[in-house]
Scaffold this motif. Structure first.
Motif, PDB file in Angstrom:
ATOM      1  N   VAL A   1      21.773  25.672   2.365  1.00 51.64           N
ATOM      2  CA  VAL A   1      22.758  26.530   3.028  1.00 51.64           C
ATOM      3  C   VAL A   1      22.014  27.715   3.646  1.00 51.64           C
ATOM      4  O   VAL A   1      21.347  28.473   2.947  1.00 51.64           O
ATOM      5  N   MET A   2      22.101  27.810   4.972  1.00 58.92           N
ATOM      6  CA  MET A   2      21.438  28.934   5.650  1.00 58.92           C
ATOM      7  C   MET A   2      22.505  29.983   5.978  1.00 58.92           C
ATOM      8  O   MET A   2      23.624  29.638   6.349  1.00 58.92           O
ATOM      9  N   VAL A   3      22.138  31.248   5.865  1.00 60.20           N
ATOM     10  CA  VAL A   3      23.092  32.306   6.210  1.00 60.20           C
ATOM     11  C   VAL A   3      22.399  33.378   7.046  1.00 60.20           C
ATOM     12  O   VAL A   3      21.267  33.772   6.758  1.00 60.20           O
ATOM     13  N   ASN A   4      23.082  33.791   8.115  1.00 61.47           N
ATOM     14  CA  ASN A   4      22.579  34.911   8.924  1.00 61.47           C
ATOM     15  C   ASN A   4      23.774  35.733   9.385  1.00 61.47           C
ATOM     16  O   ASN A   4      24.890  35.561   8.873  1.00 61.47           O
ATOM     17  N   SER A   5      23.550  36.642  10.346  1.00 62.20           N
ATOM     18  CA  SER A   5      24.637  37.567  10.664  1.00 62.20           C
ATOM     19  C   SER A   5      25.236  37.349  12.048  1.00 62.20           C
ATOM     20  O   SER A   5      26.089  38.117  12.464  1.00 62.20           O
ATOM     21  N   THR A   6      24.782  36.323  12.774  1.00 61.81           N
ATOM     22  CA  THR A   6      25.433  36.050  14.060  1.00 61.81           C
ATOM     23  C   THR A   6      25.254  34.583  14.452  1.00 61.81           C
ATOM     24  O   THR A   6      24.193  33.998  14.214  1.00 61.81           O
TER      25      THR A   6
ATOM     26  N   LEU B   1      18.577  23.083  12.128  1.00 60.69           N
ATOM     27  CA  LEU B   1      19.567  22.543  11.197  1.00 60.69           C
ATOM     28  C   LEU B   1      19.908  21.098  11.534  1.00 60.69           C
ATOM     29  O   LEU B   1      20.021  20.252  10.639  1.00 60.69           O
ATOM     30  N   SER B   2      20.074  20.795  12.815  1.00 59.40           N
ATOM     31  CA  SER B   2      20.490  19.417  13.095  1.00 59.40           C
ATOM     32  C   SER B   2      19.358  18.423  12.856  1.00 59.40           C
ATOM     33  O   SER B   2      19.619  17.302  12.435  1.00 59.40           O
ATOM     34  N   ILE B   3      18.111  18.836  13.061  1.00 54.32           N
ATOM     35  CA  ILE B   3      17.017  17.900  12.754  1.00 54.32           C
ATOM     36  C   ILE B   3      16.933  17.687  11.234  1.00 54.32           C
ATOM     37  O   ILE B   3      16.790  16.562  10.758  1.00 54.32           O
ATOM     38  N   LEU B   4      17.070  18.770  10.468  1.00 50.24           N
ATOM     39  CA  LEU B   4      17.031  18.620   9.003  1.00 50.24           C
ATOM     40  C   LEU B   4      18.157  17.686   8.544  1.00 50.24           C
ATOM     41  O   LEU B   4      17.972  16.821   7.695  1.00 50.24           O
ATOM     42  N   ARG B   5      19.340  17.850   9.148  1.00 47.32           N
ATOM     43  CA  ARG B   5      20.473  16.974   8.811  1.00 47.32           C
ATOM     44  C   ARG B   5      20.146  15.519   9.097  1.00 47.32           C
ATOM     45  O   ARG B   5      20.388  14.625   8.293  1.00 47.32           O
ATOM     46  N   GLU B   6      19.583  15.316  10.302  1.00 47.30           N
ATOM     47  CA  GLU B   6      19.290  13.944  10.705  1.00 47.30           C
ATOM     48  C   GLU B   6      18.254  13.311   9.783  1.00 47.30           C
ATOM     49  O   GLU B   6      18.252  12.098   9.576  1.00 47.30           O
ATOM     50  N   LEU B   7      17.396  14.144   9.221  1.00 53.07           N
ATOM     51  CA  LEU B   7      16.376  13.615   8.301  1.00 53.07           C
ATOM     52  C   LEU B   7      16.940  13.400   6.894  1.00 53.07           C
ATOM     53  O   LEU B   7      16.234  12.926   6.009  1.00 53.07           O
ATOM     54  N   GLY B   8      18.179  13.798   6.686  1.00 51.25           N
ATOM     55  CA  GLY B   8      18.812  13.517   5.395  1.00 51.25           C
ATOM     56  C   GLY B   8      19.033  14.720   4.503  1.00 51.25           C
ATOM     57  O   GLY B   8      19.467  14.580   3.355  1.00 51.25           O
ATOM     58  N   VAL B   9      18.758  15.941   5.007  1.00 45.09           N
ATOM     59  CA  VAL B   9      19.038  17.130   4.189  1.00 45.09           C
ATOM     60  C   VAL B   9      20.481  17.569   4.491  1.00 45.09           C
ATOM     61  O   VAL B   9      20.840  17.765   5.654  1.00 45.09           O
ATOM     62  N   ASP B  10      21.273  17.720   3.443  1.00 47.78           N
ATOM     63  CA  ASP B  10      22.671  18.123   3.609  1.00 47.78           C
ATOM     64  C   ASP B  10      22.688  19.630   3.926  1.00 47.78           C
ATOM     65  O   ASP B  10      22.664  20.470   3.039  1.00 47.78           O
ATOM     66  N   THR B  11      22.707  19.930   5.225  1.00 50.24           N
ATOM     67  CA  THR B  11      22.456  21.307   5.676  1.00 50.24           C
ATOM     68  C   THR B  11      23.726  21.980   6.185  1.00 50.24           C
ATOM     69  O   THR B  11      24.532  21.351   6.884  1.00 50.24           O
ATOM     70  N   HIS B  12      23.904  23.250   5.865  1.00 54.38           N
ATOM     71  CA  HIS B  12      25.086  24.012   6.298  1.00 54.38           C
ATOM     72  C   HIS B  12      24.668  25.383   6.799  1.00 54.38           C
ATOM     73  O   HIS B  12      23.614  25.886   6.446  1.00 54.38           O
ATOM     74  N   TRP B  13      25.547  25.991   7.616  1.00 56.35           N
ATOM     75  CA  TRP B  13      25.235  27.287   8.231  1.00 56.35           C
ATOM     76  C   TRP B  13      26.420  28.238   8.060  1.00 56.35           C
ATOM     77  O   TRP B  13      27.535  27.920   8.494  1.00 56.35           O
ATOM     78  N   LEU B  14      26.156  29.348   7.417  1.00 54.48           N
ATOM     79  CA  LEU B  14      27.179  30.384   7.235  1.00 54.48           C
ATOM     80  C   LEU B  14      26.781  31.632   8.016  1.00 54.48           C
ATOM     81  O   LEU B  14      25.602  31.956   8.130  1.00 54.48           O
ATOM     82  N   VAL B  15      27.807  32.332   8.524  1.00 57.76           N
ATOM     83  CA  VAL B  15      27.557  33.614   9.196  1.00 57.76           C
ATOM     84  C   VAL B  15      28.403  34.678   8.508  1.00 57.76           C
ATOM     85  O   VAL B  15      29.617  34.511   8.362  1.00 57.76           O
ATOM     86  N   ILE B  16      27.762  35.757   8.070  1.00 52.46           N
ATOM     87  CA  ILE B  16      28.542  36.819   7.416  1.00 52.46           C
ATOM     88  C   ILE B  16      29.212  37.690   8.466  1.00 52.46           C
ATOM     89  O   ILE B  16      28.677  37.900   9.565  1.00 52.46           O
ATOM     90  N   GLU B  17      30.384  38.186   8.125  1.00 54.99           N
ATOM     91  CA  GLU B  17      31.131  39.037   9.068  1.00 54.99           C
ATOM     92  C   GLU B  17      31.658  40.245   8.313  1.00 54.99           C
ATOM     93  O   GLU B  17      32.064  40.113   7.167  1.00 54.99           O
ATOM     94  N   THR B  18      31.617  41.389   8.949  1.00 48.61           N
ATOM     95  CA  THR B  18      32.254  42.567   8.352  1.00 48.61           C
ATOM     96  C   THR B  18      32.722  43.494   9.460  1.00 48.61           C
ATOM     97  O   THR B  18      32.175  43.488  10.568  1.00 48.61           O
ATOM     98  N   GLN B  19      33.766  44.250   9.161  1.00 47.92           N
ATOM     99  CA  GLN B  19      34.268  45.227  10.149  1.00 47.92           C
ATOM    100  C   GLN B  19      33.557  46.567   9.986  1.00 47.92           C
ATOM    101  O   GLN B  19      33.752  47.471  10.797  1.00 47.92           O
TER     102      GLN B  19
END
Ligand code: UDP
Length: 495
Positions: free
Chosen positions: A46-51, A65-83
């Motif tokens: 799970v990767m996380v960044n701010s934008t 991320l998509s290459i890692l996925r294609e190679l078989g790593v269950d990969t996800h992307w989160l973006v943090i948000e705050t006001q």
């Protein structure tokens, strides 16, 4: 708040595999993934960044991320948000401090803001995370949230830092002192260059270089008709025949003698397709060294008449050569007042040149409203440049160096830390010692303009260098290695 982002990346590994000089690289990556992934135990990454958009990190993540996925790593992307604006003001200041600028007076109120937002983000991320996940946190914004989750859950956590300075200052000490408590829980950190690893992380950090995607619009091969079409559609050349594709909604604009901006074909075609061209493309940042580059180029031109050492070919090259200084349309960087200031100073320096030298320099504002068109314009400009310059006074890594190296342009660059990671001096390009010395710049340009064989040799070597080290595949390989090592260290009893 946390946003789950689906990486959009239109090409697959088999597309890369179909490109002649990438086939073997992709096959070796598949083999490496197969042998390594056994050690990753089917875990989620799970990767996380701010934008999700804008900035180098968001630019690089979809392909990774998509290459890692294609190679078989269950990969996800989160973006943090705050006001909370105070949070982003603080993290912007931390960013500047890590680069040696900014306000080093950080105190309890700053920790209070950072802790509060980190706790909110951690709570939102916790809903998504599962025990056994490997969390990769990019840059300082989500670092605090990642630290809290690493302490609370059975996960591994890696911090990826995309910034750095190669020496300690009061500012860098203030930033690392502030971040130290949040760094402690992390299993490992990743930096772009060894020089950037702060002493608090010595022994706990690995180097992974940024990389380019060879099939992206910015770096894909352009056939002659594509190249000419892009230059015509963006008003960088005057087409002297019909062109299939329509003009872009916004042209590239060139600074005119009266200080206004007009389509870049005004006041006349600049000669991109016929003359020797020297180009620098960068953000309008003082540290990119635009001013001394223009001064160096101008002094080279001014010195031609007094030269007695020139053969015909060399003389002709110096007479015809023109300089392109290109950067983003200032209207697109409203949040960058410093960039606007630098550009207007550059415009003033240009206006002070005599007309015959103004004709030899194009200050270009590249449209940013279409990311794809902007990338194609950058690609086309790099392709029709004999020499690409990156005269940075400081450079974190410098994708503007990697990109032309991949296109076999002859590179002349400063010896900034990021550039030295990429360019082996006198093999992949010419590195100058002092980017603030116009005389050295003029001398370097002159040497390259006089020697076509050297330019070609630099270009060939540079392409191979990028092929072997700075394409997205090398980056994926490094991540696979780090992920499996971290997994083994965190969960030593799993097979
Ligand atoms: N770039 C662009 N359009 C511009 C100027 C720059 O697309 O008008 C791109 C450039 O091609 C490169 C990136 O912005 O991909 C800049 O990255 P780099 O690492 O060179 O420097 P940074 O801007 O991160 O300091």
């Amino acid at each position: 708040m946390v946003q789950i982002v689906e990486p959009r990346h239109p090409v697959s590994l088999s597309d890369y595999e179909g490109v002649a000089d990438l086939g073997a690289t992709v096959r070796s990556l598949r083999q490496e993934a197969e042998s390594r992934l056994a050690g990753f135990d089917g875990r989620r990454l799970v990767m996380v960044n701010s934008t999700a958009q804008g900035g180098g990190v968001a630019e690089m993540l979809p392909a990774l991320l998509s290459i890692l996925r294609e190679l078989g790593v269950d990969t996800h992307w989160l973006v943090i948000e705050t006001q909370e604006q105070a949070f982003f003001r603080l993290t912007k200041n931390l960013h500047n401090l890590i680069h040696g600028a900014g306000d080093p007076n950080l105190g309890t109120p700053d920790h209070a803001v950072y802790d509060r937002v980190s706790a909110e983000n951690a709570a939102a991320m916790e809903e998504f995370l599962q025990p056994g996940d490997v969390l990769v946190v990019h840059d300082p914004q989500p670092m605090g949230a990642g630290a809290l989750l690493r302490e609370k859950m059975d996960i591994a956590a890696i911090w990826r830092c995309h910034i750095g300075l190669d020496h300690e200052t009061a500012e860098t000490r203030a930033a690392w002192g502030f971040l130290d408590p949040y760094l402690k829980p992390y299993d490992h950190a990743v930096f772009t260059a060894p020089e950037y690893i702060p002493s608090v992380l010595a022994g706990r950090a690995t180097i992974i270089h940024p990389a380019i995607d060879p099939l992206s619009h910015k770096n894909r091969h352009l056939q002659v008709h594509d190249l000419v079409g892009i230059l015509a559609n963006s008003a960088l050349v005057k087409p002297w025949g019909p062109v299939i594709s329509p003009a872009y909604a916004e042209p590239a604009r060139r600074l005119q003698a009266d200080g206004d901006w007009a389509p870049a074909t005004e006041p006349e075609d600049f000669g991109l397709l016929f003359r020797p061209i020297v180009t620098q493309i960068s953000r309008w940042d003082r540290l990119k060294g635009f001013f001394p580059l223009m001064e160096g180029f101008v002094s080279l031109k001014r010195g031609i008449e007094a030269r007695t050492d020139l053969d015909n070919h060399h003389l002709r090259a110096l007479q015809l050569v023109r300089l392109v200084l290109a950067g983003p349309d200032p209207a697109s960087v409203d949040d960058d007042p410093e960039g606007k200031e630098v550009l207007s100073e550059l415009c003033a320096a240009y206006s002070a040149l005599p007309p015959h030298l103004q004709a030899d320099v194009a200050i270009l504002s590249l449209p940013m409203s279409s990311k794809e068109n902007n990338a194609l314009i950058v690609n086309a400009l790099q392709c029709c440049s004999d020499i690409v310059v990156q005269n940075s006074i400081q450079e974190g890594f410098g994708l503007t160096v990697t990109e032309p190296m991949w296109k076999r342009a002859a590179l002349m660059a400063s010896s900034a830390v990021g550039i030295k990671q990429q360019v082996r001096p006198d093999l992949d390009g010419l590195l100058i010692k002092n980017p603030e010395d116009p005389a050295e710049i003029a001398h370097g340009l002159d040497a390259l303009l006089s020697d076509g064989a050297k330019r070609a040799a630099f270009g060939r070597s540079a392409r191979q260098r990028v092929h072997d080290n700075f394409l997205v595949f090398a980056q994926v390989k490094s991540w696979l290695e780090l992920l499996t090592n971290t997994t083994a260290a965190c969960w030593p009893n799993c097979d």
